[in-house]
Write a protein that holds these residues in place. Sequence first.
Motif, PDB file in Angstrom:
ATOM      1  N   LYS A  84       0.186  31.970 -27.287  1.00 45.93           N
ATOM      2  CA  LYS A  84       0.598  32.431 -25.957  1.00 45.93           C
ATOM      3  C   LYS A  84       1.965  33.113 -26.025  1.00 45.93           C
ATOM      4  CE  LYS A  84       1.681  30.726 -21.278  1.00 45.93           C
ATOM      5  NZ  LYS A  84       1.762  29.530 -20.397  1.00 45.93           N
ATOM      6  N   ALA A  85       2.884  32.516 -26.774  1.00 46.30           N
ATOM      7  CA  ALA A  85       4.225  33.082 -26.915  1.00 46.30           C
ATOM      8  C   ALA A  85       4.192  34.383 -27.715  1.00 46.30           C
ATOM      9  CB  ALA A  85       5.149  32.077 -27.579  1.00 46.30           C
ATOM     10  N   LEU A  86       3.427  34.373 -28.798  1.00 44.11           N
ATOM     11  CA  LEU A  86       3.352  35.553 -29.662  1.00 44.11           C
ATOM     12  C   LEU A  86       2.732  36.743 -28.941  1.00 44.11           C
ATOM     13  CD1 LEU A  86       2.254  33.765 -32.953  1.00 44.11           C
ATOM     14  CD2 LEU A  86       4.506  34.739 -32.459  1.00 44.11           C
ATOM     15  N   ASP A  87       1.836  36.464 -27.996  1.00 44.41           N
ATOM     16  CA  ASP A  87       1.186  37.536 -27.231  1.00 44.41           C
ATOM     17  C   ASP A  87       2.013  37.999 -26.038  1.00 44.41           C
ATOM     18  OD1 ASP A  87      -0.966  37.456 -28.942  1.00 44.41           O
ATOM     19  OD2 ASP A  87      -2.183  36.160 -27.661  1.00 44.41           O
ATOM     20  N   ALA A  88       3.019  37.218 -25.680  1.00 42.43           N
ATOM     21  CA  ALA A  88       3.835  37.553 -24.499  1.00 42.43           C
ATOM     22  C   ALA A  88       4.659  38.816 -24.753  1.00 42.43           C
ATOM     23  CB  ALA A  88       4.753  36.385 -24.146  1.00 42.43           C
ATOM     24  N   GLU A  89       4.719  39.685 -23.755  1.00 49.22           N
ATOM     25  CA  GLU A  89       5.506  40.909 -23.856  1.00 49.22           C
ATOM     26  C   GLU A  89       6.991  40.596 -23.633  1.00 49.22           C
ATOM     27  OE1 GLU A  89       4.626  44.147 -24.461  1.00 49.22           O
ATOM     28  OE2 GLU A  89       2.587  43.493 -24.939  1.00 49.22           O
ATOM     29  N   VAL A  90       7.856  41.215 -24.435  1.00 52.44           N
ATOM     30  CA  VAL A  90       9.290  41.090 -24.225  1.00 52.44           C
ATOM     31  C   VAL A  90       9.712  42.177 -23.246  1.00 52.44           C
ATOM     32  CG1 VAL A  90      11.577  41.237 -25.282  1.00 52.44           C
ATOM     33  CG2 VAL A  90       9.706  40.122 -26.514  1.00 52.44           C
ATOM     34  N   ALA A  91      10.228  41.759 -22.106  1.00 54.68           N
ATOM     35  CA  ALA A  91      10.609  42.717 -21.066  1.00 54.68           C
ATOM     36  C   ALA A  91      11.744  43.618 -21.561  1.00 54.68           C
ATOM     37  CB  ALA A  91      11.047  41.968 -19.815  1.00 54.68           C
ATOM     38  N   PRO A  92      11.681  44.925 -21.272  1.00 53.73           N
ATOM     39  CA  PRO A  92      12.788  45.817 -21.650  1.00 53.73           C
ATOM     40  C   PRO A  92      14.055  45.409 -20.918  1.00 53.73           C
ATOM     41  CG  PRO A  92      11.255  46.936 -20.167  1.00 53.73           C
ATOM     42  CD  PRO A  92      10.608  45.643 -20.545  1.00 53.73           C
ATOM     43  N   SER A  93      15.177  45.538 -21.576  1.00 49.75           N
ATOM     44  CA  SER A  93      16.449  45.104 -20.996  1.00 49.75           C
ATOM     45  C   SER A  93      17.573  46.038 -21.425  1.00 49.75           C
ATOM     46  CB  SER A  93      16.765  43.667 -21.454  1.00 49.75           C
ATOM     47  OG  SER A  93      18.079  43.301 -21.068  1.00 49.75           O
ATOM     48  N   PRO A  94      18.522  46.302 -20.526  1.00 47.84           N
ATOM     49  CA  PRO A  94      19.673  47.137 -20.883  1.00 47.84           C
ATOM     50  C   PRO A  94      20.753  46.370 -21.654  1.00 47.84           C
ATOM     51  CG  PRO A  94      19.848  46.488 -18.596  1.00 47.84           C
ATOM     52  CD  PRO A  94      18.547  45.913 -19.100  1.00 47.84           C
ATOM     53  N   LEU A  95      20.505  45.115 -21.988  1.00 51.29           N
ATOM     54  CA  LEU A  95      21.516  44.322 -22.703  1.00 51.29           C
ATOM     55  C   LEU A  95      21.968  45.020 -23.983  1.00 51.29           C
ATOM     56  CD1 LEU A  95      20.126  40.672 -22.345  1.00 51.29           C
ATOM     57  CD2 LEU A  95      22.131  41.645 -21.192  1.00 51.29           C
ATOM     58  N   ASN A  96      23.270  44.976 -24.225  1.00 56.81           N
ATOM     59  CA  ASN A  96      23.847  45.575 -25.437  1.00 56.81           C
ATOM     60  C   ASN A  96      25.029  44.729 -25.876  1.00 56.81           C
ATOM     61  OD1 ASN A  96      24.384  47.322 -27.519  1.00 56.81           O
ATOM     62  ND2 ASN A  96      24.216  49.165 -26.271  1.00 56.81           N
ATOM     63  N   GLY A  97      24.730  43.449 -26.164  1.00 56.24           N
ATOM     64  CA  GLY A  97      25.777  42.466 -26.417  1.00 56.24           C
ATOM     65  C   GLY A  97      26.692  42.781 -27.575  1.00 56.24           C
ATOM     66  N   TRP A  98      26.133  43.267 -28.678  1.00 60.16           N
ATOM     67  CA  TRP A  98      26.955  43.527 -29.865  1.00 60.16           C
ATOM     68  C   TRP A  98      27.925  44.675 -29.616  1.00 60.16           C
ATOM     69  CZ3 TRP A  98      28.321  40.811 -33.839  1.00 60.16           C
ATOM     70  CH2 TRP A  98      28.865  41.419 -34.977  1.00 60.16           C
ATOM     71  N   LYS A  99      27.527  45.623 -28.787  1.00 53.59           N
ATOM     72  CA  LYS A  99      28.388  46.771 -28.490  1.00 53.59           C
ATOM     73  C   LYS A  99      29.594  46.368 -27.648  1.00 53.59           C
ATOM     74  CE  LYS A  99      28.337  51.379 -26.412  1.00 53.59           C
ATOM     75  NZ  LYS A  99      27.482  52.432 -25.805  1.00 53.59           N
ATOM     76  N   TYR A 100      29.360  45.543 -26.637  1.00 54.79           N
ATOM     77  CA  TYR A 100      30.439  45.197 -25.711  1.00 54.79           C
ATOM     78  C   TYR A 100      31.122  43.881 -26.058  1.00 54.79           C
ATOM     79  CZ  TYR A 100      28.355  48.967 -22.993  1.00 54.79           C
ATOM     80  OH  TYR A 100      27.865  50.180 -22.585  1.00 54.79           O
ATOM     81  N   ARG A 101      30.401  42.957 -26.660  1.00 55.83           N
ATOM     82  CA  ARG A 101      30.944  41.664 -27.118  1.00 55.83           C
ATOM     83  C   ARG A 101      31.848  40.976 -26.092  1.00 55.83           C
ATOM     84  NH1 ARG A 101      32.341  43.228 -33.299  1.00 55.83           N
ATOM     85  NH2 ARG A 101      31.142  45.097 -32.957  1.00 55.83           N
ATOM     86  N   GLY A 102      31.344  40.873 -24.876  1.00 54.19           N
ATOM     87  CA  GLY A 102      32.068  40.143 -23.834  1.00 54.19           C
ATOM     88  C   GLY A 102      33.040  40.978 -23.038  1.00 54.19           C
ATOM     89  N   ASN A 103      33.317  42.211 -23.475  1.00 49.97           N
ATOM     90  CA  ASN A 103      34.292  43.051 -22.777  1.00 49.97           C
ATOM     91  C   ASN A 103      33.787  43.576 -21.438  1.00 49.97           C
ATOM     92  OD1 ASN A 103      36.239  42.718 -24.701  1.00 49.97           O
ATOM     93  ND2 ASN A 103      35.844  44.644 -25.759  1.00 49.97           N
ATOM     94  N   GLU A 104      32.477  43.386 -21.173  1.00 44.74           N
ATOM     95  CA  GLU A 104      31.976  43.772 -19.855  1.00 44.74           C
ATOM     96  C   GLU A 104      32.662  42.968 -18.752  1.00 44.74           C
ATOM     97  OE1 GLU A 104      29.384  40.456 -21.344  1.00 44.74           O
ATOM     98  OE2 GLU A 104      29.968  42.401 -22.179  1.00 44.74           O
ATOM     99  N   ILE A 105      33.128  41.761 -19.095  1.00 42.33           N
ATOM    100  CA  ILE A 105      33.835  40.936 -18.104  1.00 42.33           C
ATOM    101  C   ILE A 105      35.197  41.550 -17.784  1.00 42.33           C
ATOM    102  CG2 ILE A 105      34.770  38.648 -17.614  1.00 42.33           C
ATOM    103  CD1 ILE A 105      31.659  38.899 -17.691  1.00 42.33           C
TER     104      ILE A 105
END
Length: 341
Positions: A84-105
Amino acid sequence: MLFTELILAIMKAVDRQRTLTSPFHLIKGKKSGQTIQDIGYFNLYPYFGVLPKLDKKAYDQAVQRLFMEGYLLENEQVIELTPKALDAEVAPSPLNGWKYRGNEIIFFQRLSLIVQTLSNTSQGIKIFDPIVNKEEVQAWVKTYLKRIGFRDLTVVQTFKEQLLATLTNTKISEIHKMILMERLSGHELSGLTWQQIADSKELAILDAQLMFVEALHGWMAAIEHAKPSLLIGLMEGIIQQSSLTETAKRTEKLFERGFSLEQIASLRQLKTSTIEDHFVELAMNDPYFNFTPFVDPQLYEAIIAESRQRKTKRLRDIKEHLPQASYFQIRLALAIREEQG
């Protein structure tokens, strides 16, 4: 993206190769060698450090929900997903954590204080309690406001127009946009608490906070692309110019000067294993990294072949079949970009 969807997205990438706690460290942005190398091994850059204040108890509760909903199998050693998990689709996301590394705050703190200031001063209010108390943010905002001539009402109107235009053009849902705007404060208007936002949207607080970060990452990308004259200034120092952590950069400079791994460890008074972590990070991020001082090309090929044949990046599994390779050599080989091999 909901919080459980975030965990599941990471687990799908590391299925049967990492423990149940590995996504927790990644989401919090732990800068350990293991977490940093997993980012490269499994291409998990978007999710790094997106919730740095994540509570372990809250994470464990979310994992238990995944068990209850039939996404996880009991396994004391590693993450094991169900069909069930393997078949689940991963929703597209604008997340870019490595680029901003918390600086979005930092970006949002600057924005919050600017919006509050413009809202009050345009109404003739000169004295108010700042929504952000950090001195470095207040100092940055004062300099910025003077630079743009914030007392000019046409400047205030232009700022508002650019804010709304870029946010409108950001490819995120209306709920994302509402969460972001509802956190802002202005003249006689306070931003909503996380509890208020979660209740009004019928979301868990963690889901609301994650959607807030998604909204920020998407919006910042839109600002980078459009480069509006007033808003682009808020991005100053926000984007990580180097893909390396600061400590890895210091190791890189010493290595470029001809120092060996052991000499660097001695000079920096760090454990050899820590310096090894830095070299793995260098290999992961530098397409021209020369790995031959550490791994013979034939051994490198053997490690890669073993990893592919067994479809695993678990060090123990590879070491079992290649006892002549050290764990450091295996980690380094797996971190090297494929075009180098």
